[in-house]
Motif scaffolding. Structure first.
Motif: not given
Length: 519
Positions: A67, A74, A234, A238, A241
């Motif tokens: 994370w 990010l 974003l 995201s 991820t």
């Protein structure tokens, strides 16, 4: 424009003399910026050997560390285009200082973070350092522009900065473990060291780096455009991820990615109507720009996504029928050798550009990356084979790390140098995010026959194939770049470059000239 030393017009100065003048102007600048990149390399290499110790210090699980990396990736993808645009508007040194202050504060916060949330926020905000290299390239290009040697001098300087970057990564990776032992395994004291280094960077920039000259005219920040761009990035990053974490079977992950891609439709329509857009799509579609940006994304697949699979493959027990069974120390040596090959590639690129052409050197570098990874398919059973493959890929990768932002700077009109160089980083980051997500999935495809923790050989084969084919496509795309692209411009032309962001006539002239030189 005239030479400050001779009073003669720059265009009247012989090419060899112009090169020496440019070197005199930028030598000190490169030295200070090299220190900045050494620190950037330290930040990239310092924390990796300490992952297990940081996890214990925070009281979290090993998987939770992912994370931290995802959050930093990010943040860097979101802030780099905005900061680069601000650099074009108000001066690249000024924004470089601001990014350094934010990086220093977050690095100090990391040293004293005692829980998952604090460390996550600090590690994410440390991602502001990613804008350093694009801003540095823009600064160097601005200095070289005044003598008509901006393109060639920027290639040389970018190569030296990459050398500093990789050297810093080696120093950081080795120094972290040594300092951790020297500080009696005290995590806080160990993490203070990079914070001190970043703090020193601020003063190096403040006192050693001259400011660039922003393009004349009133500029404004396209807040709406950057908001739409941020939303799209974003959603995409995201989604990638969560794809890596949740797997391909999670439907809403694909919705996020699709929504992010679709966001660029209204973004493009809006930007084409703006006089001073966030991203000038007219410049982006030039034949000397779009292949460079796509190449950055395709090379990001291997540059940012393949290192972890290569490390785990080297550590896999050969009892599975593949893998090298190397210890952690031996893997560190292998990675160190790869970084050294990148340094060699960065140093050789300017020479190859002079012998052939900048475009030709970019093509050769991309082919080297493709060859290196595709050689893994038949040759991966012996350590020397893996070393050879990584060395070949490293030569190409090292050349491209500095060459791509330098090429983007040479292709951009005045006033858009920072944004153009930053876009190569953004596309590279997206390529790396895509690769990390996909590779995490494909390495779980199938099962090892002996040890349950090892990934499948099929997964590794797929990783190498994707990396090799991505670089091969990049090499082919670069053939669409005009033959004489990225060469030094006439100083008189530079002096009259309007640097307008709505310069359709300027773009049309460049494109028409470029088309006559294509392939």
């Amino acid at each position: 424009m005239t030479s400050q030393r001779t009073g003669a017009p720059d265009s009247a100065i012989p090419t060899s003399r112009r090169g020496s003048v440019a070197l005199g102007v930028t030598a000190g600048l490169i030295g200070w910026l090299a220190f900045v990149e050494v620190t950037s390399g330290i930040l990239q290499g310092y924390y990796v050997p300490l992952i297990s110790d940081v996890v214990k210090h925070l009281g979290i699980h090993d998987a939770d560390y992912n994370w931290f990396e995802a959050a930093q990736l990010l943040v860097s993808a979101l802030v780099v285009p905005v900061l680069a645009k601000l650099g074009d508007m108000f001066g690249h040194k000024r924004i470089l200082l601001i990014a350094t202050v934010l990086t220093a504060l977050s690095t100090w916060a990391l040293a004293f973070a005692g829980n998952f949330t604090t460390f996550l926020i600090a590690f994410a905000l440390q991602g502001f350092y990613v804008v350093w290299l694009p801003l540095e390239v823009a600064l160097i290009f601005d200095r070289g522009r005044r003598t008509g040697t901006a393109a060639s001098q920027t290639r040389k300087a970018a190569g030296l900065l990459v050398v500093a970057l990789e050297a810093g990564a080696i120093v950081g990776a080795i120094g972290a473990g040594l300092l951790f032992e020297a500080f009696a395994q005290n995590v806080t004291l160990t993490l203070i060291v990079p914070a001190i280094a970043v703090t020193l960077v601020f003063f190096a920039i403040l006192f050693g780096v001259p400011e660039s000259q922003p393009a004349p005219g009133v500029r404004r920040l396209d807040g709406v455009g950057f908001s739409i761009l941020t939303l799209g990035l974003l959603l995409i990053t995201s989604g990638l991820t969560f794809l890596r974490i949740n797997g391909v079977g999670t439907w809403w992950v694909w919705v996020l990615i699709a929504a992010g891609i679709l966001t660029f439709i209204p973004f493009g329509r809006y930007e084409l109507k703006q006089k001073d857009p966030a991203i000038d799509l007219r410049v982006l579609r030039r034949p000397n720009m779009w292949p460079v940006q796509l190449t950055a994304g395709l090379i990001g697949i291997s540059l940012l996504g393949a290192q972890a699979p290569l490390s785990t493959f080297a550590g896999t027990d050969p009892v599975n029928g593949y893998g090298l069974g190397l210890s952690a120390g031996q893997r560190s040596i292998l990675i160190g050798a790869y970084l050294i090959s990148m340094i060699v590639g960065a140093l050789l690129f300017p020479l190859l550009s002079r012998l052939a052409s900048p475009r030709g050197a970019l093509i050769v570098a991309s082919f080297l990356v493709a060859i290196g990874y595709l050689l893994f398919l038949p040759f991966h059973l012996e350590t020397w084979q893996v070393f050879t493959n990584m060395a070949i890929a490293g030569l190409g990768s090292g050349a491209l790390v500095g060459a791509l932002p330098a090429a983007a700077a040479a292709a951009a009109p005045r006033g858009q140098t920072g944004v153009a160089t930053a876009l190569t980083n953004t596309t590279k980051t997206i390529g790396g995010s895509f690769a990390s997500a996909v590779f995490g999935v494909v390495l779980l495809a199938g099962a090892a026959t002996v040890t349950t923790t090892a990934a499948s050989l099929f997964g590794y084969m797929l990783v190498w194939t994707i990396c090799g084919l991505g670089a091969l496509v990049a090499a082919v795309l670069l053939f669409f770049v005009p033959k004489l692209a990225f060469a030094d411009a006439d100083p008189a032309t530079e002096a009259h470059d309007p640097g307008t962001t709505d310069g359709d006539a300027d773009a049309g002239t460049d494109a028409a000239a470029a088309e006559s030189q294509v392939i």
